[in-house]
Design an enzyme around this catalytic site. Structure first.
Site, mmCIF file in Angstrom:
data_model
loop_
_atom_site.group_PDB
_atom_site.id
_atom_site.type_symbol
_atom_site.label_atom_id
_atom_site.label_comp_id
_atom_site.label_asym_id
_atom_site.label_seq_id
_atom_site.Cartn_x
_atom_site.Cartn_y
_atom_site.Cartn_z
ATOM 1 C CE LYS A 143 41.730 -2.845 1.062
ATOM 2 N NZ LYS A 143 40.376 -3.330 0.794
ATOM 3 C CG ASP B 184 35.464 -5.186 0.356
ATOM 4 O OD1 ASP B 184 35.521 -5.670 1.497
ATOM 5 O OD2 ASP B 184 36.449 -5.137 -0.407
HETATM 6 C C1 BGC Z 1 40.589 -5.423 4.247
HETATM 7 C C2 BGC Z 1 39.213 -6.033 4.347
HETATM 8 C C3 BGC Z 1 38.618 -6.116 2.969
HETATM 9 C C4 BGC Z 1 39.534 -6.892 2.040
HETATM 10 C C5 BGC Z 1 39.028 -6.959 0.614
HETATM 11 C C6 BGC Z 1 41.430 -6.262 3.301
HETATM 12 O O1 BGC Z 1 42.711 -5.723 3.155
HETATM 13 O O2 BGC Z 1 41.198 -5.314 5.508
HETATM 14 O O3 BGC Z 1 38.383 -5.265 5.201
HETATM 15 O O4 BGC Z 1 37.365 -6.734 3.009
HETATM 16 O O5 BGC Z 1 40.814 -6.301 2.019
HETATM 17 O O6 BGC Z 1 38.929 -5.692 0.048
#
Ligand code: BGC
Length: 471
Positions: free
Chosen positions: A164, A200
């Protein structure tokens, strides 16, 4: 409503449209990648991680006590106190109450060191403890950490990558549970004990189970997107030592799904631009077509192009709309909301556009609504292709069950905040599952990921003395 448009909109609609045959093929590919990804020793170019979570016991309603859930998501940190008590109506299942606080993760914490980020987390745990009179309490903590990590047990998580908007230079290869424990120790005042860590999606699945025992899928469509589901342990190659064939939550990390090129045919010039200006170009292609960190940006780029060829906005200067990140995904939700209200009133769209510095005519408003619609439909349908694959995988593990119905617990800002995303997702998933003997029922798992982590802590410590802490 989808009558004939002006040619440029017709073209755009086609560009963003993924038809049912194509979606079914994407679902097939995802299903195939899931199986390959579970067999890690087989060399392959599958990028999805299919990570075992070591969550292999689910809450059954008999849990009692007080637990802390800690949830570090894309933009917020949530701290919550989950209290499980005997049910008022005398049933065996607990009554759950939640007290929670949300803290925005400041931008500088996204770019600093991991110790700074964890100090921020621990400081807010202290704040939460003070506000709720918990400073002296010894409470188990379940930690939801929304990133990919390797586990060999439930309280050990080696970070694989920051994702992210997190642009932190260190921490990869380290145990995030240890980092959290160290940060709590640096605060010096808390008696909390970290007993479990989960992604999550896993937290959302577990929290879904507390609402509906049939929940086998956890889905997040928020800043990022990803899913988890219950897999047979015997199908997970990296997990050994289980005698009985029980089930374990597997964190798919499906944001990586298309990084091997699986969706290249559908990647548009706008997606390419989004990717190029993102913190991690070339990665998370699936997520970049679906999740909240990017939906607004896709819409913005389309609108800029329409403006540059004179199809929209009668002006050269596009205000904030002309710069990267100038159009929040929240606007896509708000604009869709107004479009479906459909009273001919278009004040929201006009005022949103005015707030980013663009004066819109009535015709422009309509165009903007359609662009939001095309982008939203594509996102929800891609997500449906993914979820239908997950449902088919679950069905394959239960060949004896005809017409299997599985529940998916869902959370995240896009799912919760976008007015049509849930229906688009549900309807398309139905269609894609129809010939596969399985159906998915979606439930909103509000506060799901943090509550789920606290529930995991509750399941783990059911018989331990920690549970005896009274508040
Ligand atoms: C992360 C995941 C996460 C998802 C939702 C992604 O960018 O790498 O681990 O579950 O976002 O938050």
């Amino acid at each position: 409503k989808m009558g004939s448009f002006q040619p440029h909109l017709e073209k755009l609609k086609k560009l963003m449209h993924i038809n049912d045959v194509q979606l079914a093929l994407i679902s097939d590919r995802m299903l195939q990648d899931m199986s390959i990804g579970l067999q890690k020793s087989t060399k392959s170019n599958v990028r999805m991680e299919m990570l075992p979570s070591y969550v292999d016991s689910l809450p059954d309603g008999s849990e009692r006590g007080a637990y802390i859930g800690l949830d570090l998501g894309g933009t917020n940190l949530r701290v919550l106190l989950l209290t499980l008590t005997d049910s008022i109506d005398g049933g065996a299942k607990f009554d759950a109450t939640i007290k929670s606080e949300s803290y925005k993760v400041p931008n500088e914490k996204l770019e600093g060191t991991s110790a700074e980020l964890f100090d921020f987390i621990a400081a807010n745990m202290v704040d939460f403890a003070i506000k709720n009179g918990l400073e002296e309490k010894m409470l188990p903590v379940g930690f939801t950490f929304s990133f990919p990590f390797d586990q060999d047990r439930i309280d050990h998580a080696i970070l694989k990558q920051w994702t992210k908007a997190y642009n932190i230079k260190d921490g990869v290869g380290e145990d995030v549970v240890q980092m959290l424990r160290d940060a709590i120790a640096r605060q010096g005042s808390l008696k909390f004990e970290v007993v479990a860590v989960c992604n999550d999606t896993v937290g959302t699945l577990v929290s879904g189970v507390s609402e509906d025992q049939n929940c086998q899928i956890g889905l997040i469509v928020g800043t990022g997107t990803n899913a988890a589901y219950l897999e047979k342990v015997s199908n997970i190659e990296s997990v050994n030592g289980y005698k009985d064939d029980r089930f374990m939550c597997v964190d798919m990390e499906w944001e990586y799904f298309a990084d091997t090129g699986a969706l290249n045919h559908f990647v548009t010039e706008f997606d390419k631009q989004v990717d190029a200006t993102s913190p991690m170009p070339g990665e998370f292609i699936f997520e970049k077509m679906i999740s909240g960190m990017y939906l607004g940006e896709i819409v913005r780029l389309i609108l800029c192009q329409l403006a540059s060829v004179g199809n929209i906005f009668n002006e050269k200067c596009l205000g904030d709309l002309g710069t990267t990140g100038g159009f929040d995904s929240r606007y896509v939700s708000d604009i869709t909301e107004e479009a479906i209200a459909g009273h001919g009133e278009t004040n929201v769209v006009k005022s949103i556009l005015a707030s980013v510095g663009v004066k819109a005519s009535q015709g422009d408003v309509h165009t903007v609504q359609l662009v939001c619609e095309f982008v939203s439909i594509r996102a929800a349908h891609l997500c449906a292709a993914g979820i239908s694959a997950v449902a088919r995988k679950i069905k394959a593990n239960h060949p004896e069950k005809n017409d299997l119905v599985v529940t998916a617990g869902v959370d995240g800002s896009v799912y919760a905040g976008h007015p049509t995303f849930d229906t688009l997702l549900e309807d398309k998933t139905d269609e894609l599952c129809r010939n596969h003997g399985v159906k998915v029922q979606f439930i909103r798992a509000k506060d799901g990921s943090g509550k789920g982590a606290a529930l995991i802590a509750a399941v783990l410590t059911k018989v331990s003395t920690l549970v005896l802490t009274t508040l």
